[in-house]
Design a protein around this motif. Structure first.
Motif, PDB file in Angstrom:
ATOM      1  N   ALA A 183     -18.230 -51.925 113.162  1.00 12.94           N
ATOM      2  CA  ALA A 183     -17.294 -51.020 113.855  1.00 12.94           C
ATOM      3  C   ALA A 183     -16.884 -49.873 112.932  1.00 12.94           C
ATOM      4  N   ALA A 184     -16.648 -50.195 111.665  1.00 12.59           N
ATOM      5  CA  ALA A 184     -16.264 -49.152 110.709  1.00 12.59           C
ATOM      6  C   ALA A 184     -17.404 -48.160 110.498  1.00 12.59           C
ATOM      7  N   LEU A 185     -18.630 -48.663 110.466  1.00 13.01           N
ATOM      8  CA  LEU A 185     -19.785 -47.777 110.293  1.00 13.01           C
ATOM      9  C   LEU A 185     -19.879 -46.780 111.459  1.00 13.01           C
ATOM     10  N   TYR A 186     -19.599 -47.252 112.658  1.00 10.61           N
ATOM     11  CA  TYR A 186     -19.666 -46.351 113.820  1.00 10.61           C
ATOM     12  C   TYR A 186     -18.537 -45.315 113.791  1.00 10.61           C
ATOM     13  N   ILE A 187     -17.424 -45.658 113.178  1.00  8.51           N
ATOM     14  CA  ILE A 187     -16.380 -44.644 112.968  1.00  8.51           C
ATOM     15  C   ILE A 187     -16.880 -43.611 111.960  1.00  8.51           C
ATOM     16  N   HIS A 188     -17.499 -44.074 110.890  1.00  6.85           N
ATOM     17  CA  HIS A 188     -18.045 -43.136 109.908  1.00  6.85           C
ATOM     18  C   HIS A 188     -19.138 -42.262 110.519  1.00  6.85           C
ATOM     19  N   THR A 221     -13.147 -47.800 106.572  1.00  6.14           N
ATOM     20  CA  THR A 221     -13.133 -46.560 107.358  1.00  6.14           C
ATOM     21  C   THR A 221     -12.568 -45.368 106.593  1.00  6.14           C
ATOM     22  N   CYS A 222     -11.852 -45.585 105.501  1.00  5.19           N
ATOM     23  CA  CYS A 222     -11.293 -44.450 104.754  1.00  5.19           C
ATOM     24  C   CYS A 222     -12.431 -43.589 104.208  1.00  5.19           C
ATOM     25  N   PHE A 223     -12.335 -42.298 104.428  1.00  5.74           N
ATOM     26  CA  PHE A 223     -13.434 -41.414 104.006  1.00  5.74           C
ATOM     27  C   PHE A 223     -12.963 -40.249 103.153  1.00  5.74           C
ATOM     28  N   CYS A 224     -11.691 -40.202 102.767  1.00  5.50           N
ATOM     29  CA  CYS A 224     -11.205 -39.051 101.999  1.00  5.50           C
ATOM     30  C   CYS A 224     -11.930 -38.959 100.664  1.00  5.50           C
ATOM     31  N   HIS A 225     -12.205 -37.740 100.267  1.00  5.27           N
ATOM     32  CA  HIS A 225     -12.895 -37.523  99.002  1.00  5.27           C
ATOM     33  C   HIS A 225     -12.430 -36.199  98.415  1.00  5.27           C
ATOM     34  N   SER A 226     -12.703 -36.026  97.138  1.00  2.00           N
ATOM     35  CA  SER A 226     -12.429 -34.746  96.494  1.00  2.00           C
ATOM     36  C   SER A 226     -13.748 -34.190  95.980  1.00  2.00           C
ATOM     37  N   GLU A 227     -13.778 -32.887  95.724  1.00  2.00           N
ATOM     38  CA  GLU A 227     -14.984 -32.256  95.176  1.00  2.00           C
ATOM     39  C   GLU A 227     -14.594 -31.467  93.935  1.00  2.00           C
ATOM     40  N   SER A 272      -2.734 -40.917 114.415  1.00  2.00           N
ATOM     41  CA  SER A 272      -3.468 -39.676 114.735  1.00  2.00           C
ATOM     42  C   SER A 272      -4.983 -39.861 114.689  1.00  2.00           C
ATOM     43  N   TRP A 273      -5.451 -40.972 114.119  1.00  3.28           N
ATOM     44  CA  TRP A 273      -6.885 -41.286 114.168  1.00  3.28           C
ATOM     45  C   TRP A 273      -7.370 -41.312 115.624  1.00  3.28           C
ATOM     46  N   HIS A 274      -6.509 -41.751 116.534  1.00  2.00           N
ATOM     47  CA  HIS A 274      -6.891 -41.810 117.949  1.00  2.00           C
ATOM     48  C   HIS A 274      -7.288 -40.428 118.461  1.00  2.00           C
ATOM     49  N   ASP A 275      -6.570 -39.391 118.011  1.00  2.00           N
ATOM     50  CA  ASP A 275      -6.896 -38.031 118.466  1.00  2.00           C
ATOM     51  C   ASP A 275      -8.247 -37.587 117.919  1.00  2.00           C
ATOM     52  N   SER A 280      -8.237 -46.414 116.868  1.00  2.00           N
ATOM     53  CA  SER A 280      -7.539 -46.520 115.593  1.00  2.00           C
ATOM     54  C   SER A 280      -8.568 -46.601 114.465  1.00  2.00           C
ATOM     55  N   GLY A 281      -8.114 -46.329 113.252  1.00  2.00           N
ATOM     56  CA  GLY A 281      -9.012 -46.397 112.094  1.00  2.00           C
ATOM     57  C   GLY A 281      -9.028 -47.754 111.451  1.00  2.00           C
ATOM     58  N   CYS A 282      -8.506 -48.750 112.134  1.00  2.00           N
ATOM     59  CA  CYS A 282      -8.446 -50.101 111.569  1.00  2.00           C
ATOM     60  C   CYS A 282      -9.323 -51.039 112.382  1.00  2.00           C
ATOM     61  N   THR A 283     -10.227 -51.748 111.721  1.00  2.00           N
ATOM     62  CA  THR A 283     -11.112 -52.686 112.407  1.00  2.00           C
ATOM     63  C   THR A 283     -10.734 -54.140 112.112  1.00  2.00           C
ATOM     64  N   GLY A 284      -9.578 -54.329 111.482  1.00  2.00           N
ATOM     65  CA  GLY A 284      -9.055 -55.683 111.315  1.00  2.00           C
ATOM     66  C   GLY A 284      -9.719 -56.507 110.230  1.00  2.00           C
TER      67      GLY A 284
END
Ligand code: SF4
Ligand code: SF4
Length: 371
Positions: A127-132, A274-280, A331-334, A339-343
């Motif tokens: 499920a998390a992969l499909y969010i990504h 599901t967290c995908f934040c990164h810096s460059e 706000s992940w729903h928008d 939601s961004g949580c797959t439990g």
């Protein structure tokens, strides 16, 4: 018996690895490394964690050897999901080199990736992969680095018969049984596996295995195991889209109470699938003639993550935890329609002070006696 349900005897599990390798796939699968179960190169079924189980609790993860050495999937998850396989923790995106005549040359670093089969993927991580996929692939700009790793990925799911005490996938609808996104799914039984296929690629691999018909007893045993796995989960997220209740409670005193415990370490975001934040950033060589532009995982719990034009927007832990939870569950729903949580429970297990988002969300959303 449902169509595409068959049975593979435990002693024939190696045939699955052999068929995958013959099909051109490198294989990774769960193995015990450094006191945890994580993915590593898999050649032999004997390398899987036979007779190993785990206990998980807020801030706690332990492996245990059991007498049941006939099972290799009698545990829920380790700290690692599919995230580091498709979204590298750190990678160079492009390089620039200055030639002797002063001209600049640029080259991208999109990786060459061999087809990879991942054995033992849990439903929450699919499920998390499909969010990504939504994040990295289905917008106007497809991420070529993610795409390279994603496109030739074959997933052998394992349905969860032994959820951890921190799991709550039944309440998010993402487990304990995989319903989409896999090529082949296994459910571990006493002496073998119920096998289900969900793609043409999975069907081609399974055609080479010594499969037997799945008896009524096997399919009934799987139904019972799945029900028991769902029923055994004690945690749950409050139902529905939590954006309304969370954003209506931005000044709830409980944010401060959580922040008084939170170390702002970012462990929760690192292990979250599901967290995908990164810096460059750019890394320039001392000769000034070569630079590498790289990205690496970042976290909304770091000071730098909200630094904009001389100002850190979220200097306090209260604001960072609130940002994490209101984004993840609200706000992940928008952005992604869910939601961004797959439990998976990892952020609970790997939080050094045992902060539990199911408890915090329940209090803040008014779904708990403590609220
Ligand atoms: S919630 Fe836990 S894991 Fe997350 S930043 Fe705070 S202390 Fe670290
Ligand atoms: S928020 Fe926590 S429980 Fe939910 S997917 Fe992320 S790590 Fe797993």
């Amino acid at each position: 018996m449902k169509q595409d349900q068959t049975y593979l005897a435990r002693d024939d599990l190696q045939s699955l690895l052999d068929a995958l390798k013959a099909g051109g796939f490198q294989c990774v699968g769960p193995q015990v490394r450094d006191g945890v179960i994580r993915y590593a190169g898999l050649e032999q079924a004997a390398q899987l964690p036979w007779g190993v189980t785990q206990s998980q609790a807020p801030g706690e993860y332990r492996l245990h050897e059991t007498d049941d050495t006939d099972r290799c999937f009698a545990w829920a998850n380790g700290p690692q999901a599919l995230k580091p396989i498709v979204f590298a923790p750190r990678e160079t995106l492009w390089q620039a080199t200055q030639s002797a005549d002063g001209s600049l040359g640029f080259s991208d670093d999109v990786p060459d990736v061999a087809p990879l089969a991942v054995i033992g993927v849990r439903p929450c991580d699919i499920a998390a992969l499909y969010i990504h996929d939504q994040h990295f692939l289905q917008q106007d700009y497809r991420d070529p680095y993610y795409l390279q790793r994603r496109q030739d990925l074959l997933l052998v799911a394992v349905n969860c018969t032994h959820p951890a005490a921190t799991c709550f996938c039944a309440s998010t609808g993402d487990g304990p049984r995989a319903s989409y996104g896999y090529d082949i799914a296994l459910t571990e039984l006493e002496a073998g596996y119920l096998v289900e296929v969900h793609s043409e690629q999975g069907r081609a691999i399974c055609a080479q295995l010594p499969l037997q018909p799945a008896s009524h007893a096997y399919t009934q045993a799987v139904e019972a195991a799945m029900q028991q796995a769902a029923d055994s989960q004690q945690r749950r997220l409050p139902a529905g889209n939590l954006k309304g209740p969370l954003f209506a409670n931005l000044e709830h005193p409980h944010w401060e109470e959580v922040a008084a415990r939170c170390l702002s370490c970012g462990n929760c975001t690192a292990v979250c699938p599901t967290c995908f934040c990164h810096s460059e950033a750019d890394e320039v060589r001392l000769d000034g003639q070569h630079t590498e532009h790289y990205r690496q995982w970042d976290s909304c719990f770091t000071q730098g993550h909200s630094y904009i034009h001389g100002l850190t927007v979220r200097p306090q832990t209260t604001q960072r935890y609130r940002q994490w939870l209101t984004h993840k569950l609200g706000s992940w729903h928008d952005q992604y329609g869910r939601s961004g949580c797959t439990g998976c429970g990892r952020c609970i297990t790997w939080c050094p002070v045992g902060i539990d988002l199911t408890e915090e969300a329940a209090v803040i959303c008014g779904d708990s006696p403590a609220s």
